[in-house]
Design a protein around this motif. Structure first.
Motif, PDB file in Angstrom:
ATOM      1  N   LEU A 146       2.296  -9.270  -0.729  1.00  0.00           N
ATOM      2  CA  LEU A 146       3.399  -8.646  -1.444  1.00  0.00           C
ATOM      3  C   LEU A 146       3.188  -8.536  -2.945  1.00  0.00           C
ATOM      4  N   ASP A 147       2.311  -9.329  -3.532  1.00  0.00           N
ATOM      5  CA  ASP A 147       2.124  -9.323  -4.980  1.00  0.00           C
ATOM      6  C   ASP A 147       1.505  -7.996  -5.413  1.00  0.00           C
ATOM      7  N   ARG A 148       2.201  -7.256  -6.272  1.00  0.00           N
ATOM      8  CA  ARG A 148       1.727  -5.925  -6.666  1.00  0.00           C
ATOM      9  C   ARG A 148       0.391  -5.997  -7.425  1.00  0.00           C
ATOM     10  N   THR A 149       0.166  -7.051  -8.169  1.00  0.00           N
ATOM     11  CA  THR A 149      -1.104  -7.181  -8.872  1.00  0.00           C
ATOM     12  C   THR A 149      -2.258  -7.257  -7.887  1.00  0.00           C
ATOM     13  N   VAL A 150      -2.107  -8.085  -6.866  1.00  0.00           N
ATOM     14  CA  VAL A 150      -3.147  -8.209  -5.847  1.00  0.00           C
ATOM     15  C   VAL A 150      -3.310  -6.900  -5.083  1.00  0.00           C
ATOM     16  N   LEU A 151      -2.180  -6.326  -4.661  1.00  0.00           N
ATOM     17  CA  LEU A 151      -2.230  -5.109  -3.861  1.00  0.00           C
ATOM     18  C   LEU A 151      -2.886  -3.958  -4.607  1.00  0.00           C
ATOM     19  N   GLU A 152      -2.487  -3.751  -5.841  1.00  0.00           N
ATOM     20  CA  GLU A 152      -2.865  -2.534  -6.551  1.00  0.00           C
ATOM     21  C   GLU A 152      -4.172  -2.655  -7.334  1.00  0.00           C
ATOM     22  N   THR A 153      -4.524  -3.873  -7.770  1.00  0.00           N
ATOM     23  CA  THR A 153      -5.815  -4.041  -8.448  1.00  0.00           C
ATOM     24  C   THR A 153      -6.925  -4.346  -7.448  1.00  0.00           C
TER      25      THR A 153
END
Length: 327
Positions: A146-153
Motif C-alpha cells: 500500500l505504501d505509495r513510495t514503494v509502489l511508484e518508485t
C-alpha cells in the motif's frame, strides 16, 4: 552457533519442482483448450505458476507447484467480511469512485483492510508475543502493498528494512534491476507509465498465527488488494475492470528468534508464498510490474482459460486459482 535458519527444501527439490510445474501447466493448458473454455477477462495472470517465479521462490518454501489448487483455510472469525456483490463488467466508470460496480466496493480502504485477529497464545509463544509479531506483519504488508513510495518508485528498501538482515542479503540477487518478477512476493511495483488514481486501494483477507514444523512462530496471510488506475481516455474503456487490477497473496511470515542463529538472521523471514493477479496488463506482469487491463490486446480475451465467475476472483475463501489467462 548456526548462522541461518534451515532452508525449507534443497536445490534438487527446487529443480524437480520447476520441471513438475512446467509439465502440469502444459497439461492444464491443453485440457482447457480441449474443453473450449473461455472466460470473463483478458488479463489474469497466475504468478504462482510463472516459471521464472518458481525458481526464485524455491528457497522461500514455495509449495503450489503440482497444478492443483490448495485447500483454502477457513478465515478466523475476526476476518474482514468479503462481498458477494456482483461485478457489472460494462458499467459506466466514475474515476472518483473507481471500485463502484465491483465486489471490491465493499472492502475496507487501505490499511483498514489489514486487521489482525485478537492475539492468543500459540505453542510456546505468549499472547503478547503473538500480538507483537502480527503487528509487525501488518506493518510489513502495508509497506509492501500500500505504501505509495514503494509502489511508484519500485524500490523495496522500506520493506527490506523490516526483514532479517541475513534474509535481505540472501535476496539481493533477486532484487537486481530486471529481476522484479522473481521477487514479486517482496513488494508490489507499479509499471512505469501507469498511474494510480488518488484513492486508497481496497483490501480484504485475514492473517492467522500458528507454529510451523520447525517450531517457529508463523503468520499465515491471505489478502486481496484492488488497485484503481487512471486512464488517458476514459471513453475508450469498457467498464471498471479495465482500470481495476486485483492481486491476491497467500504468504507466510516466519519469526526467527532462536539464539542458536546468528544475530543478523533473527527477525522476519518468508515462508510459503503463492500469488495470483486478475485483470492486469499481461506484458507488464511478465516483467514483474502491475498495470491495468486496458492495454491488453482484445484478442487475449478469447484465449483466456477462465472458467470461474468473475466475482470469484475477489473471494479469498476460494482456493487459489490455477488458470493463466496471459499465456
Amino acid at each position: 552457533m548456526a548462522d541461518l535458519p534451515p532452508d525449507l527444501f534443497d536445490a534438487d527439490w527446487a529443480r524437480e519442482a520447476e520441471r513438475r510445474a512446467l509439465r502440469d501447466h502444459r497439461r492444464a493448458t491443453r485440457a482447457r483448450k480441449a474443453r473450449g473454455l473461455t472466460g470473463p477477462s483478458r488479463g489474469a495472470l497466475l504468478t504462482a505458476l510463472s516459471f521464472s517465479a518458481v525458481v526464485a521462490l524455491a528457497w522461500a518454501g514455495f509449495a503450489f507447484l503440482d497444478g492443483t489448487a490448495p485447500t483454502a483455510s477457513a478465515p478466523p472469525t475476526s476476518a474482514a467480511s468479503t462481498s458477494t456483490a456482483p461485478l457489472r463488467a460494462h458499467a459506466e466508470v466514475d474515476l472518483t469512485r473507481p471500485f463502484a460496480d465491483t465486489p471490491a466496493a465493499m472492502w475496507r480502504e487501505g490499511a483498514g483492510g489489514i486487521e489482525p485477529p485478537p492475539a492468543h497464545p500459540v505453542g510456546p509463544y505468549s499472547a503478547e508475543q503473538v500480538g507483537q509479531f502480527m503487528e509487525r506483519v501488518r506493518r510489513l504488508i502495508i509497506t509492501a502493498r500500500l505504501d505509495r513510495t514503494v509502489l511508484e518508485t519500485r524500490d523495496p528498501s522500506l520493506v527490506l528494512d523490516q526483514l532479517a538482515p541475513a534474509l535481505v542479503e540472501k535476496l539481493r540477487p533477486e532484487l537486481a534491476p530486471g529481476k522484479e518478477k522473481e521477487s514479486w512476493y517482496v513488494a508490489e511495483r507499479i509499471a512505469a507509465g501507469a498511474r494510480l488514481l488518488p484513492v486508497q486501494p481496497r483490501v480484504t483477507g485475514w492473517m492467522t498465527p500458528t507454529v510451523n514444523e520447525h517450531g517457529e512462530l508463523t503468520i499465515r496471510t491471505n489478502y486481496l488488494v484492488a488497485y484503481a488506475f487512471d486512464v488517458p481516455d476514459p471513453t475508450k474503456i469498457d467498464g471498471p475492470m479495465d482500470i481495476v487490477a486485483v492481486v491476491r497473496h497467500e504468504i507466510e511470515y516466519r519469526w526467527i528468534d532462536d539464539s542458536k542463529y546468528a544475530a543478523d538472521a533473527r527477525g522476519v523471514w518468508f515462508g510459503e508464498a503463492r500469488g495470483f493477479s486478475y485483470s492486469v496488463d499481461c506484458a507488464q506482469s511478465e516483467h514483474g510490474f502491475l498495470a491495468p487491463d486496458y492495454n491488453n490486446p482484445r484478442e487475449t480475451a478469447a484465449a483466456a482459460g477462465h472458467h470461474r465467475r468473475s466475482e470469484e476472483y475477489f473471494d479469498p475463501n476460494i482456493p487459489m486459482p490455477t488458470e493463466d489467462g496471459c499465456r
